[in-house]
Scaffold this active site. Structure first.
Site, PDB file in Angstrom:
ATOM      1  N   HIS A  30      11.173 -38.856  26.958  1.00 60.79           N
ATOM      2  CA  HIS A  30      10.657 -39.808  26.001  1.00 60.79           C
ATOM      3  C   HIS A  30       9.050 -39.386  26.067  1.00 60.79           C
ATOM      4  CE1 HIS A  30      14.603 -41.189  26.777  1.00 60.79           C
ATOM      5  NE2 HIS A  30      14.508 -41.822  25.879  1.00 60.79           N
ATOM      6  N   HIS A 261      10.294 -40.377  20.198  1.00 66.22           N
ATOM      7  CA  HIS A 261      10.632 -41.476  21.151  1.00 66.22           C
ATOM      8  C   HIS A 261      11.638 -40.873  22.280  1.00 66.22           C
ATOM      9  CE1 HIS A 261      12.714 -45.049  22.604  1.00 66.22           C
ATOM     10  NE2 HIS A 261      12.084 -45.808  22.103  1.00 66.22           N
ATOM     11  N   GLU A 406      22.124 -66.809  33.799  1.00 69.94           N
ATOM     12  CA  GLU A 406      22.843 -65.861  34.964  1.00 69.94           C
ATOM     13  C   GLU A 406      22.405 -64.568  35.164  1.00 69.94           C
ATOM     14  OE1 GLU A 406      26.086 -68.777  33.349  1.00 69.94           O
ATOM     15  OE2 GLU A 406      24.642 -67.372  32.546  1.00 69.94           O
ATOM     16  N   HIS A 468      37.548 -69.335  32.905  1.00 73.66           N
ATOM     17  CA  HIS A 468      36.753 -69.462  34.159  1.00 73.66           C
ATOM     18  C   HIS A 468      37.472 -68.987  35.300  1.00 73.66           C
ATOM     19  CE1 HIS A 468      34.316 -72.004  31.312  1.00 73.66           C
ATOM     20  NE2 HIS A 468      33.782 -72.411  32.478  1.00 73.66           N
TER      21      HIS A 468
END
Length: 659
Positions: A30, A261, A406, A468
């Site tokens: 890149h 890119h 998280e 869960h």
């Protein structure tokens, strides 16, 4: 260091030339990002960054994070040009080739000047948040004389689009981490093309809304860049600098487009860029005068390092600071006395509670630990031992209220561990390792000591139901290289697992802990940390051994009940507690063969997917588990429904034996 614009331009063009040459030689990479950010990086390196090329691991250096890791030739060029021992020009010539430390994306374990592994977008910025947190905490503990540095991050549009960016900047703004400065490569280009294709948000307003200082600059005007960096340094808030740049700047036919890119420029465009930049030198050659200017950029840092070394030698904190930055634990047995007390006074508690009890013993002894939870403190039981909160008003605190972040928590923990001086641990439910998985993977890849306290580890969590209740999570985490997964069966094993986790200097740990209470299955002193073996014989067969029951966590209790029924019918059964498959696999052949002999039926019992257990039970073994999603009900009802009880398992064992 102050240089006239012409010399700064020549220095920046050296980055552009090395970057396009290396990508062209590799036929992969890149070039656009390093060419676009070359001017900004030159100002940062020559006027603001505190570094000493001769001491890449100096504790009080500024941390530089290339979050936009696809532009790796930017940092490789900077390290080479400014005089680091590595990479050499030969390393850069072999960019992206086997054996070169100049990998496709920066790897912290390949080059000393690379602070963290980046490439998965957004995570570098989030790790920068953790580094800034560690710096402020250590500053609060040891003072300005030993800890007084900044964290600089170069990030692209992709880093700022990723969801983790929202999590990371939210906590950074809340904690007022003013020593963190993000340089945004604001070039309006992604791989697909213009950013207009996919986004129309006001990024600067978003950062301002989260409590950041925001400013802009012309990313190709050296004076304007310096102005913006100076403003950021002076502000007490974390800063975002929108550096307006042209991707691939210098490539006359491709600059400003996505063509620069993720692909080499091509031989013709490289030649045209040389002409455009006035860079009349062969590939990989940097003239001595330009290289000399680059080498002088580290002089200020070398002087700062020398002054710091004098303060360090005179400091009353010298020994403790050196110990912590080296990642060494204090001398002595951290858990021995505590385990002996548990043997004398057995406890029936959930292993999440057992973890809290262990931390209540660890945290007062080990000032290195910084804990936290993603808004589940009362469920994860991660706040223990009298540690206070880490806040914008008190950075000496050792408990982080991460909020419902998280992924951001896990990535910041990586940054803390990489910074050094602290041992981070953080909690959530085991099922939500899915949200944190990208960062857990980078923990393992970067070889850092981050400890994940993952509670509610099975259907045993009960009524919260299948969303869960982890099923596949243990197996998938065990499949990750260099990740230590431990699932203790009782309060003793939990203490042993904490001791093991703290001693893992080069790999992260997941502790899988129960919600439901579990009996203490270890009632006699062992004289060693049995969990460190990964698996051990908890109960030996009384009758002639025909079965070995291998269980983890809460199912060890079930295995013991199965063994009692089998022995009552004349069938000898060992019970093996498999705390960690990774640790067991690291044992010698003789030990593993003794624990899992070939002359009997081997039965695995774990309240999760049976995938992978055939490694230990063989193709003729029996694997008891759950190969579907769970249900909402009390734990006892669920274990009965899914056949994770002695009454359900023993008939299956007899059927297998008599088959």
């Amino acid at each position: 260091m102050s240089l006239d614009p012409a010399r700064l331009q020549a220095m920046a063009n050296a980055i552009r030339a090395l970057s396009m040459d290396a990508v062209q030689a590799a036929n992969s990479g890149h070039p656009g990002m390093p060419m676009g950010m070359a001017d900004v990086a030159t100002v940062l390196w020559s006027q603001f960054l505190k570094f000493d090329p001769s001491a890449p691991d100096w504790a009080d250096r500024d941390r530089f994070v290339l979050s936009a890791g696809h532009g790796s030739m930017l940092i490789y060029s900077l390290l080479y040009l400014s005089g680091y021992e590595q990479p050499t020009i030969g390393d850069i010539r072999s960019f992206r080739q086997l054996g070169s430390p100049c990998a496709g994306h920066p790897e912290n374990f390949l080059l000393p000047g690379v602070e963290c592994t980046t490439g998965p977008l957004g995570q570098g910025l989030a790790m920068g948040v953790g580094m800034a947190m560690a710096e402020r905490h250590l500053n609060a503990v040891f003072g300005d004389d030993l800890v007084d540095h900044r964290t600089w991050v170069i990030a692209g549009d992709g880093c700022l689009m990723e969801g983790i960016n929202h999590e990371a900047i939210g906590i950074a703004g809340h904690l007022k981490l003013g020593r963190m400065i993000v340089l945004w490569d604001d070039n309006n280009i992604t791989i697909d093309g213009s950013t207009d294709l996919s986004t129309s948000e006001d990024i600067k307003a978003r950062y301002e809304a989260t409590g950041w200082h925001v400013t802009s600059c012309d990313g190709h005007d050296f004076a304007d860049i310096a102005r913006a960096l100076g403003e950021a340094v002076a502000d007490e808030r974390p800063s975002l600098i929108a550096c307006k740049t042209i991707i691939g700047k210098g490539a006359p036919h491709k600059q400003g487009t996505s063509a620069t890119h993720g692909s080499p420029l091509g031989a013709d465009e490289v030649a045209a860029a040389r002409a455009e930049l006035g860079w009349d030198y062969p590939p990989f050659e940097v003239p001595a005068d330009i290289l000399g200017d680059w080498h002088s950029t580290g002089q200020h840092g070398k002087e700062a390092h020398g002054a710091w070394a004098g303060r360090f030698e005179a400091s009353t904190h010298k020994a403790e600071f050196a110990r912590r930055m080296a990642g060494e634990l204090p001398a002595g047995d951290i858990m021995g006395e505590y385990v002996a007390k548990l043997i004398a006074e057995p406890q029936k508690v959930a292993t999440r509670k057992a973890s809290e009890m262990a931390l209540a013993h660890i945290n007062p002894q080990l000032p290195d630990t910084i804990g936290g939870s993603a808004d589940l403190t009362g469920s994860n039981n991660t706040k223990a031992g009298g540690i206070g909160p880490f806040t914008a008003d008190d950075y000496s605190g050792r408990y982080v209220y991460w909020g419902i972040r998280e992924f951001g928590m896990a990535a910041a923990m990586n940054g803390m561990a990489l910074h050094g001086g602290v041992i981070p641990y953080g909690g959530t439910f085991l099922v939500f390792t899915d949200y944190a998985r990208g960062a857990i993977r980078l923990s393992a890849l970067q070889r850092v000591r981050a400890i994940y306290v993952m509670t509610h580890d099975s259907i045993g969590l009960g009524e919260d139901g299948p969303t869960h209740q982890p099923i596949e999570h243990l197996a998938s985490l065990r499949a990750m290289p260099n990740l230590l997964v431990m699932r203790p069966a009782d309060v003793i094993e939990t203490a042993e697992c904490w001791d093991i986790a703290l001693r893992q200097a080069n790999r992260p740990t997941v502790l899988a802990l129960s919600r439901q209470n579990l009996p203490q299955v270890r009632l006699e002193a062992a004289g060693e940390n049995l969990s460190a073996r990964g698996a051990y014989r908890l109960k030996s067969a009384n009758a002639a051994r025909k079965v070995v029951l291998v269980a983890t966590g809460s199912e060890v209790e079930v295995a013991l009940a199965c063994a009692a029924q089998l022995e009552g019918q004349g069938v000898g059964a060992d019970v093996v507690s498999m705390v960690s498959t990774e640790l067991f696999d690291e044992q010698g052949t003789a030990y593993r063969s003794d624990i899992l002999p070939s002359d009997c039926l081997k039965v695995s019992i774990e309240a999760g997917t049976t995938f992978g257990w055939e490694r230990y039970t063989g193709t003729d073994g029996l694997n008891i588990g759950i190969d579907r999603f769970g249900a909402s009900a009390p734990a006892e009802a669920l274990f009965e429904k899914f056949g994770i009880t002695a009454d359900a398992i023993v008939p299956r064992i007899f059927s297998k034996l008599n088959g």
